[in-house]
Design a protein around this motif. Structure first.
Motif, PDB file in Angstrom:
ATOM      1  N   PRO A 232       0.825  -1.225   0.000  1.00 38.96           N
ATOM      2  CA  PRO A 232       0.000   0.000   0.000  1.00 38.96           C
ATOM      3  C   PRO A 232       0.853   1.267   0.000  1.00 38.96           C
ATOM      4  O   PRO A 232       0.438   2.296  -0.532  1.00 38.96           O
ATOM      5  CB  PRO A 232      -0.822  -0.109   1.286  1.00 38.96           C
ATOM      6  N   GLU A 233       2.029   1.191   0.624  1.00 43.99           N
ATOM      7  CA  GLU A 233       2.928   2.357   0.649  1.00 43.99           C
ATOM      8  C   GLU A 233       4.325   1.932   0.177  1.00 43.99           C
ATOM      9  O   GLU A 233       5.227   1.694   0.990  1.00 43.99           O
ATOM     10  CB  GLU A 233       2.992   2.929   2.055  1.00 43.99           C
ATOM     11  N   PRO A 234       4.519   1.863  -1.135  1.00 47.43           N
ATOM     12  CA  PRO A 234       5.791   1.359  -1.671  1.00 47.43           C
ATOM     13  C   PRO A 234       7.016   2.120  -1.170  1.00 47.43           C
ATOM     14  O   PRO A 234       8.069   1.509  -0.939  1.00 47.43           O
ATOM     15  CB  PRO A 234       5.628   1.540  -3.184  1.00 47.43           C
ATOM     16  N   LEU A 235       6.886   3.419  -0.956  1.00 48.06           N
ATOM     17  CA  LEU A 235       8.065   4.183  -0.526  1.00 48.06           C
ATOM     18  C   LEU A 235       8.446   3.853   0.916  1.00 48.06           C
ATOM     19  O   LEU A 235       9.630   3.845   1.272  1.00 48.06           O
ATOM     20  CB  LEU A 235       7.840   5.683  -0.703  1.00 48.06           C
ATOM     21  N   LYS A 236       7.427   3.569   1.730  1.00 44.48           N
ATOM     22  CA  LYS A 236       7.707   3.152   3.119  1.00 44.48           C
ATOM     23  C   LYS A 236       8.421   1.799   3.109  1.00 44.48           C
ATOM     24  O   LYS A 236       9.372   1.572   3.856  1.00 44.48           O
ATOM     25  CB  LYS A 236       6.400   3.029   3.903  1.00 44.48           C
ATOM     26  N   MET A 237       7.950   0.899   2.248  1.00 46.22           N
ATOM     27  CA  MET A 237       8.584  -0.417   2.148  1.00 46.22           C
ATOM     28  C   MET A 237      10.025  -0.248   1.662  1.00 46.22           C
ATOM     29  O   MET A 237      10.947  -0.903   2.157  1.00 46.22           O
ATOM     30  CB  MET A 237       7.789  -1.310   1.191  1.00 46.22           C
ATOM     31  N   ALA A 238      10.218   0.645   0.696  1.00 39.92           N
ATOM     32  CA  ALA A 238      11.571   0.889   0.175  1.00 39.92           C
ATOM     33  C   ALA A 238      12.494   1.349   1.301  1.00 39.92           C
ATOM     34  O   ALA A 238      13.643   0.902   1.409  1.00 39.92           O
ATOM     35  CB  ALA A 238      11.527   1.926  -0.941  1.00 39.92           C
ATOM     36  N   GLU A 239      11.982   2.243   2.159  1.00 42.18           N
ATOM     37  CA  GLU A 239      12.799   2.731   3.282  1.00 42.18           C
ATOM     38  C   GLU A 239      13.228   1.579   4.183  1.00 42.18           C
ATOM     39  O   GLU A 239      14.378   1.466   4.584  1.00 42.18           O
ATOM     40  CB  GLU A 239      12.019   3.764   4.113  1.00 42.18           C
ATOM     41  N   LYS A 240      12.261   0.715   4.497  1.00 36.28           N
ATOM     42  CA  LYS A 240      12.576  -0.409   5.396  1.00 36.28           C
ATOM     43  C   LYS A 240      13.593  -1.347   4.746  1.00 36.28           C
ATOM     44  O   LYS A 240      14.511  -1.838   5.399  1.00 36.28           O
ATOM     45  CB  LYS A 240      11.299  -1.190   5.721  1.00 36.28           C
ATOM     46  N   LEU A 241      13.425  -1.594   3.471  1.00 31.88           N
ATOM     47  CA  LEU A 241      14.376  -2.484   2.768  1.00 31.88           C
ATOM     48  C   LEU A 241      15.781  -1.898   2.815  1.00 31.88           C
ATOM     49  O   LEU A 241      16.763  -2.611   3.045  1.00 31.88           O
ATOM     50  CB  LEU A 241      13.933  -2.686   1.318  1.00 31.88           C
ATOM     51  N   LYS A 242      15.871  -0.593   2.612  1.00 29.97           N
ATOM     52  CA  LYS A 242      17.197   0.046   2.621  1.00 29.97           C
ATOM     53  C   LYS A 242      17.805  -0.005   4.025  1.00 29.97           C
ATOM     54  O   LYS A 242      19.013  -0.175   4.172  1.00 29.97           O
ATOM     55  CB  LYS A 242      17.086   1.493   2.119  1.00 29.97           C
ATOM     56  N   GLN A 243      16.941   0.119   5.045  1.00 30.06           N
ATOM     57  CA  GLN A 243      17.468   0.027   6.416  1.00 30.06           C
ATOM     58  C   GLN A 243      18.048  -1.368   6.683  1.00 30.06           C
ATOM     59  O   GLN A 243      19.074  -1.507   7.332  1.00 30.06           O
ATOM     60  CB  GLN A 243      16.369   0.341   7.434  1.00 30.06           C
ATOM     61  N   VAL A 244      17.379  -2.383   6.161  1.00 27.48           N
ATOM     62  CA  VAL A 244      17.887  -3.746   6.373  1.00 27.48           C
ATOM     63  C   VAL A 244      19.188  -3.950   5.590  1.00 27.48           C
ATOM     64  O   VAL A 244      20.180  -4.454   6.121  1.00 27.48           O
ATOM     65  CB  VAL A 244      16.837  -4.801   5.948  1.00 27.48           C
ATOM     66  N   VAL A 245      19.183  -3.529   4.338  1.00 24.17           N
ATOM     67  CA  VAL A 245      20.336  -3.811   3.466  1.00 24.17           C
ATOM     68  C   VAL A 245      21.543  -2.926   3.820  1.00 24.17           C
ATOM     69  O   VAL A 245      22.668  -3.416   3.886  1.00 24.17           O
ATOM     70  CB  VAL A 245      19.941  -3.649   1.983  1.00 24.17           C
ATOM     71  N   PHE A 246      21.298  -1.648   4.055  1.00 26.76           N
ATOM     72  CA  PHE A 246      22.432  -0.714   4.222  1.00 26.76           C
ATOM     73  C   PHE A 246      22.739  -0.376   5.690  1.00 26.76           C
ATOM     74  O   PHE A 246      23.867  -0.067   6.016  1.00 26.76           O
ATOM     75  CB  PHE A 246      22.165   0.598   3.488  1.00 26.76           C
TER      76      PHE A 246
END
Ligand code: FBP
Length: 258
Positions: A232-246
């Motif tokens: 529902p909120e792709p940009l929020k998901m993107a933020e979380k993914l970046k927090q995990v990866v980076f």
């Protein structure tokens, strides 16, 4: 100089994949919002993705040059039954003209047609080398001889096949746990490993746990679609993914949903 550098930030990477319209058909994966390629291209740049994978027709009409492009040069629909094969549908030269920094090619390891895809990828990989593009393989074990496409041994085989065939990076399915995925990363050697996403997970943490497991196993990153643009909120998901990866955000390990 690593041909993958353009897709990396501090050695890691979060790539957005959007070739599902061809692979699965619009009704299987899309809604009124994500059926529009312009929405995805915008999500890729606003979400700070390190790469965007598109088929030729979408790249021609929608790509805006903001996020490094991986041009998928083969693909298939979900309609034919039997042993899978996906043949080249775009030249490396044309991929370059569209602004691609890498070509993407799917190999169905174990298919009765695997040797045709090995051979075709071999030529494409050499052409990519000549032009300084990275060659990224989606290596998916498929066909009547494959019982499970996520077992430790078959995923490691997919990773190793990518290395042996000359891929700069392999996109492979998650095995379901970090320890077994680490064997695939080891088998891939100097080929970088990207975890493939799969259908949208039931919860954000379920998916983020898989990403955590892949990164802990030594993967360079992820190349995912549905878990981002069906969110529902792709940009929020993107933020979380970046927090995990980076940023090493910790998430409890969860079993894979695919
Ligand atoms: P998802 O994250 O949506 O699974 O995308 C990854 C991907 O590799 C796409 O690039 C491709 O379209 C799709 O999965 C292929 O899925 P499959 O062959 O497993 O149905």
């Amino acid at each position: 100089m690593d041909r993958m550098d353009v897709f990396l930030k501090a050695g890691k990477s979060v790539i957005l994949a959007y070739d599902q319209g061809l692979e699965h058909g619009p009704s299987a994966d899309f809604d009124n919002r994500n059926v529009d390629p312009a929405f995805i291209v915008e999500t890729a740049s606003k979400g700070g993705f390190n790469g965007l994978a598109l088929q030729k027709g979408v790249a021609e009409r929608y790509y805006d040059g903001k996020v490094p492009l991986i041009l998928k040069v083969n693909g298939k629909s979900s309609l034919p039954k039997g042993e899978p094969i996906a043949r080249q549908n775009c030249s490396v030269e044309y991929a370059v003209s569209l602004g691609a920094k890498a070509i993407g090619y799917t190999i169905y390891l174990g298919s009765g047609y695997e040797s045709e895809m090995f051979s075709e990828f071999g030529k494409i990989q050499e052409q990519a080398r000549e032009r300084g593009l990275a060659a990224i393989t989606w290596v998916y074990p498929r066909g009547a001889s494959i019982q499970s496409d996520t077992s430790k041994d078959i995923v490691a085989y997919a990773a190793r096949a990518g290395l042996e065939l000359g891929a700069d990076a392999v996109k492979i399915k998650y095995t379901g746990e970090s320890q077994s995925f680490a064997w695939a990363v080891k088998a891939a050697g100097k080929a970088r490993v990207f975890m493939s996403g799969g259908p949208k997970a039931a919860t954000d943490d379920a998916f983020l746990g898989q990403v955590r497991g892949a990164i802990d196993a030594g993967a360079t990153g992820i190349a995912v679609g549905r878990n981002v643009w069906q969110h529902p909120e792709p940009l929020k998901m993107a933020e979380k993914l970046k927090q995990v990866v980076f940023d090493n955000l910790q998430v409890a390990a969860q079993p894979s949903s695919h």
